[in-house]
Design an enzyme around this catalytic site. Sequence first.
Site: not given
Ligand code: EPZ
Length: 460
Positions: A22-23, A100, A124, A129, A334, A426
């Site tokens: 999915k990701n 998102r 969420c 996020r 995850d 999902r």
């Molecule tokens: C991806 O989300 C995945 N989703 C998430 O999987 C996964 O948990 C996450 O990466 C971390 O591995 C998809 O790929 C669709 P991040 P993403 O930006 O990219 C902070 C699932 O269950 N951050 O890597 O949105 C954020 O709050 C989902 O399949 C900022 O502060 O996650 C978090 O603490 C859930 N500012 C950390 O970084 C930003 O602009 C990592 O978030 C972006 C992120």
Amino acid sequence: MDRFEIRGGTRLAGRLTIKGSKNAALPLLAAALLTDEAVTLRDVPDIADIGNMERLLAEVGCSVARQRAGDLEEAGGVFTVKATDLSACHARYDIVRTMRASICVLGPMLARRGYAKVSMPGGCSIGERPVDMHLRGLEALGADITLDAGDIIARIPRAHGKAGRLRGARVFLGGPFGSTVLGTANVMSAATLAEGTTVIECAACEPEIVNLADLLNAMGARIEGAGSPRITVHGVARLGGADLRVIPDRIEAGTYMCAAAITGGDLTLDNCPVDALMAHMDLLRHAGVTFVFDASGDPMRATCRVSMERGPLGGRGLRPVQATTQPHPGFPTDLQAQLMAVLCLAEGNSVITERIFTERFLHVAELSRMGAQLFRQGPTVIVSGVRSLRGAPVMASDLRASACLVLAGLAAEGVTTVNRVYHLDRGYERMDERLCSLGAQIERISDREEATLGAPGGVA
Ligand code: EPZ
């Protein structure tokens, strides 16, 4: 809203084929916005989030042709996406709020069209996020970004009266929690059409970023270093179509590994990305799980046998471990909830620390309803193993928490009702059917069925 009625106690046994990720699939589908030619993706999972992305791409001017897979254990569906109407540039709130990850259309749409309007994703259940790192990265490439009525408005300033182009730059994508996966996808995708070279420092190293870079390079991009913390993108004037297979879903595979562990089962997983699951498999091995696989072929598509022998006194034989979630190649956030379900039945105390989404513990209260002994201290949960869990009605709150509760229900005594399994749908393709094919006793009950059967509980 559907729910699962799970009668626990069966040891799972049998064979599964791991579906496409999915990701990986979501940013791969968004990459089609970078070209006027057709992009074909194979082994795309048949899950709700892909349906959401299909609707979103249609809204932003793409034609989407979809061939669904046949048998459940065959390879996934085939998507062919072609951006046809460049004037439709608005990813509206009512789609973005349901997924998102829609934010991943921002970079590609901006780079190709010079303009993009994407609703700011809300938070969420696992945390705020934010997308500040995405926006800072695109601004570093020369984008002009404003917020208006909840929408991100991104423009490339015109130059000498003509449509402008992003400019290559050195971009730092590190944050307090490491890097950003979708932020790296957005900046890397946008940089493919920038003028000059972009260096992304502190890029996400997840396998999904490597899969995306492979697609972009197949489309004519010039990307080096994907999978490492430093990615270099040499901009090109245009990109063409491509045809690529989505990598297997490491989180789905890791979840089914936990299913074997928690039920004392014996599963064989085909198309299993063992190369992307070393941290998770290391923890499960320490907990007593046995893995047998041959990675001499493609270690991202291996056949992996996962088994868990019962303990000497008929116990589960699970040993406690200490786990901390980290960016890849560390233990993935995850899989945190799923591992917690397993460790609820270990013989001793485990420690789980969540470093990526510090609020990602909504499954803790639900597991406690089933008799788990869990003690949270901020980003850390002490899991004091118990001999058994007891079935109970529980509430799913997000995708991976729902998987955790299903796993707990598979091992619990009696019946567990997992409510709101739309969360599960999902990201997991027909999980109930696939678990039943391995011997699980799960019944999916939808409100529609109850309505036709009369009184609540399906009693006519
Ligand atoms: C991806 O989300 C995945 N989703 C998430 O999987 C996964 O948990 C996450 O990466 C971390 O591995 C998809 O790929 C669709 P991040 P993403 O930006 O990219 C902070 C699932 O269950 N951050 O890597 O949105 C954020 O709050 C989902 O399949 C900022 O502060 O996650 C978090 O603490 C859930 N500012 C950390 O970084 C930003 O602009 C990592 O978030 C972006 C992120």
